[in-house]
Design a protein around this motif. Structure first.
Motif, PDB file in Angstrom:
ATOM      1  N   ASN A   1       1.190   9.067  -6.283  1.00 21.62           N
ATOM      2  CA  ASN A   1       0.506  10.352  -6.147  1.00 21.62           C
ATOM      3  C   ASN A   1       0.935  11.131  -4.907  1.00 21.62           C
ATOM      4  OD1 ASN A   1      -1.219   9.879  -8.459  1.00 21.62           O
ATOM      5  ND2 ASN A   1      -2.299   8.389  -7.181  1.00 21.62           N
ATOM      6  N   ASP A   2       1.855  10.597  -4.150  1.00 21.76           N
ATOM      7  CA  ASP A   2       2.279  11.246  -2.913  1.00 21.76           C
ATOM      8  C   ASP A   2       3.808  11.272  -2.858  1.00 21.76           C
ATOM      9  OD1 ASP A   2       2.881  12.014  -0.301  1.00 21.76           O
ATOM     10  OD2 ASP A   2       1.133  11.010   0.541  1.00 21.76           O
ATOM     11  N   THR A   3       4.375  12.439  -3.104  1.00 19.70           N
ATOM     12  CA  THR A   3       5.827  12.562  -3.143  1.00 19.70           C
ATOM     13  C   THR A   3       6.467  12.206  -1.809  1.00 19.70           C
ATOM     14  OG1 THR A   3       5.649  14.330  -4.791  1.00 19.70           O
ATOM     15  CG2 THR A   3       7.748  14.128  -3.636  1.00 19.70           C
TER      16      THR A   3
ATOM     17  N   ASP B   1      10.513  -6.422   0.079  1.00 20.34           N
ATOM     18  CA  ASP B   1      10.070  -5.930   1.386  1.00 20.34           C
ATOM     19  C   ASP B   1      10.439  -6.868   2.527  1.00 20.34           C
ATOM     20  OD1 ASP B   1       8.384  -7.930   0.518  1.00 20.34           O
ATOM     21  OD2 ASP B   1       6.579  -7.040   1.374  1.00 20.34           O
ATOM     22  N   SER B   2      11.341  -7.805   2.286  1.00 20.96           N
ATOM     23  CA  SER B   2      11.723  -8.778   3.306  1.00 20.96           C
ATOM     24  C   SER B   2      13.236  -8.763   3.530  1.00 20.96           C
ATOM     25  CB  SER B   2      11.290 -10.187   2.902  1.00 20.96           C
ATOM     26  OG  SER B   2       9.889 -10.249   2.756  1.00 20.96           O
ATOM     27  N   ILE B   3      13.620  -9.000   4.777  1.00 21.72           N
ATOM     28  CA  ILE B   3      15.032  -9.022   5.164  1.00 21.72           C
ATOM     29  C   ILE B   3      15.306 -10.321   5.905  1.00 21.72           C
ATOM     30  CG2 ILE B   3      16.857  -7.785   6.400  1.00 21.72           C
ATOM     31  CD1 ILE B   3      14.777  -5.399   6.491  1.00 21.72           C
ATOM     32  N   VAL B   4      16.399 -10.974   5.557  1.00 23.17           N
ATOM     33  CA  VAL B   4      16.823 -12.179   6.262  1.00 23.17           C
ATOM     34  C   VAL B   4      18.200 -11.923   6.859  1.00 23.17           C
ATOM     35  CG1 VAL B   4      17.350 -14.646   6.099  1.00 23.17           C
ATOM     36  CG2 VAL B   4      15.523 -13.663   4.686  1.00 23.17           C
ATOM     37  N   ILE B   5      18.317 -12.137   8.164  1.00 25.35           N
ATOM     38  CA  ILE B   5      19.602 -12.014   8.860  1.00 25.35           C
ATOM     39  C   ILE B   5      19.870 -13.333   9.566  1.00 25.35           C
ATOM     40  CG2 ILE B   5      20.936 -10.752  10.608  1.00 25.35           C
ATOM     41  CD1 ILE B   5      19.039  -8.392  10.208  1.00 25.35           C
TER      42      ILE B   5
ATOM     43  N   SER C   1       0.823  -1.208   0.000  1.00 24.27           N
ATOM     44  CA  SER C   1       0.000   0.000   0.000  1.00 24.27           C
ATOM     45  C   SER C   1       0.858   1.260   0.000  1.00 24.27           C
ATOM     46  CB  SER C   1      -0.938   0.004   1.215  1.00 24.27           C
ATOM     47  OG  SER C   1      -0.202   0.018   2.417  1.00 24.27           O
ATOM     48  N   ILE C   2       2.023   1.201   0.679  1.00 23.93           N
ATOM     49  CA  ILE C   2       2.924   2.354   0.673  1.00 23.93           C
ATOM     50  C   ILE C   2       3.413   2.627  -0.744  1.00 23.93           C
ATOM     51  CG2 ILE C   2       5.128   3.266   1.478  1.00 23.93           C
ATOM     52  CD1 ILE C   2       4.754   1.634   4.032  1.00 23.93           C
ATOM     53  N   VAL C   3       3.820   1.558  -1.444  1.00 22.91           N
ATOM     54  CA  VAL C   3       4.306   1.706  -2.819  1.00 22.91           C
ATOM     55  C   VAL C   3       3.194   2.230  -3.725  1.00 22.91           C
ATOM     56  CG1 VAL C   3       5.167   0.471  -4.835  1.00 22.91           C
ATOM     57  CG2 VAL C   3       6.119  -0.025  -2.575  1.00 22.91           C
ATOM     58  N   GLU C   4       1.973   1.748  -3.532  1.00 20.59           N
ATOM     59  CA  GLU C   4       0.854   2.221  -4.342  1.00 20.59           C
ATOM     60  C   GLU C   4       0.621   3.717  -4.149  1.00 20.59           C
ATOM     61  OE1 GLU C   4      -2.300  -0.333  -3.111  1.00 20.59           O
ATOM     62  OE2 GLU C   4      -1.795  -1.922  -4.556  1.00 20.59           O
TER      63      GLU C   4
ATOM     64  N   ILE D   1       9.432   9.453  -1.167  1.00 22.27           N
ATOM     65  CA  ILE D   1      10.708   9.737  -0.506  1.00 22.27           C
ATOM     66  C   ILE D   1      10.891   8.830   0.709  1.00 22.27           C
ATOM     67  CG2 ILE D   1      11.986  11.491   0.791  1.00 22.27           C
ATOM     68  CD1 ILE D   1      10.677  13.587  -1.052  1.00 22.27           C
ATOM     69  N   ARG D   2       9.814   8.626   1.465  1.00 19.53           N
ATOM     70  CA  ARG D   2       9.904   7.801   2.675  1.00 19.53           C
ATOM     71  C   ARG D   2      10.314   6.370   2.349  1.00 19.53           C
ATOM     72  NH1 ARG D   2       5.942   5.042   6.547  1.00 19.53           N
ATOM     73  NH2 ARG D   2       4.320   5.307   4.983  1.00 19.53           N
ATOM     74  N   ILE D   3       9.636   5.743   1.391  1.00 17.56           N
ATOM     75  CA  ILE D   3       9.955   4.351   1.094  1.00 17.56           C
ATOM     76  C   ILE D   3      11.322   4.235   0.431  1.00 17.56           C
ATOM     77  CG2 ILE D   3       8.902   4.188  -1.206  1.00 17.56           C
ATOM     78  CD1 ILE D   3       8.768   1.568   1.635  1.00 17.56           C
TER      79      ILE D   3
END
Length: 251
Positions: free
Chosen positions: A30-32, A71-75, A23-26, A36-38
């Motif tokens: 339309n939202d600068t 969107d996933s991180i493996v450590i 949803s953030i990417v979507e 920038i945040r993502i």
């Protein structure tokens, strides 16, 4: 004849997912500010990975492995690293990761397990990673990183070189809490010692409070709202634990 067949190693594994990534990417179209945040968040994660392999500490040997998939991180850490305390080290990494991402209004969910896994700079696979992925998806539910009981048991067994098992247990108890559903989870919001000052911690928590309240005021479906309600409850418990007295930071 010498046997050169590679096998799995025993590792502590964290699988972390950025909540609401789709949803953030979507919204970025339309939202600068969302764009920038993502972008900043993904650049931050890329730097974490790059620092591990090409940063100044890399010349002393790679203690952990990091992989990133969208969107996933493996450590992961081997249970047999020379300094020991692999579970504590992976949880400390996650504390910094969670605090930094939450500061950018990004919630994460994840799971930490222990078991067989192969992990290097290019690939990662194995039963322990599948286990962590499934626990993140099906059991974690809320914006929390759950820690499998077996991982805790093995973390105490393979404790730091300068620690006894009892000391390791005490250290882990300071960063692990148990939720009302019985799941153990990473208590990263309580780690006031990771801030430069009490004032810095208070300012941080005030920003988080505002973010929680903004989201609780929005009209989400019940599943999403339940996640914010869980986090609000966790936030309040942390404040009562850290300060012992009511204050204006409570929600």
């Amino acid at each position: 004849m010498e046997n050169n067949i590679e096998t799995y190693g025993n590792r502590f594994v964290a699988f972390i997912d950025i909540l609401g990534f789709k949803s953030i990417v979507e919204n970025t179209e339309n939202d600068t500010s969302e764009y920038i945040r993502i972008k900043n968040v993904l650049n931050y994660i890329a730097r974490v990975r790059s620092d591990n392999y090409q940063g100044p500490l890399a010349k002393y040997g790679i203690l952990k492995e990091i992989s990133v998939f969208s969107d996933s991180i493996v450590i992961s850490y081997s249970q047999d690293i020379s300094i020991g305390g692999s579970l504590f080290h992976i949880l400390l990494d996650l504390i910094f990761l969670c605090l930094d991402l939450l500061n950018a209004n990004i919630f994460v969910r994840g799971a930490v397990t222990h078991g067989k896994m192969y992990h290097d700079e290019k690939v990662c696979f194995g039963p322990a990673m599948i286990d962590a992925y499934q626990k993140e998806e099906k059991i974690a539910v809320y914006p929390r990183i759950i820690i499998d009981a077996k991982a805790i048991e093995m973390g105490i067994k393979y404790h730091g070189q300068s620690n006894t098992a009892e000391w390791e247990c005490e250290y882990l108890a300071n960063i692990i809490s148990q939720d009302k559903d019985g799941q153990f989870f990473l208590d990263y919001l309580s780690q006031i010692q990771e801030f430069d000052s009490t004032e810095a911690y208070i300012n941080y928590m005030r920003r988080i409070k505002n973010y929680i309240m903004i989201n609780l005021s929005k009209e989400y479906d019940s599943r999403v709202r339940e996640k914010y309600l869980w986090f609000a409850e966790y936030y309040n418990k942390v404040l009562k634990k850290v300060f012992n007295t009511p204050n204006d930071l409570l929600i």
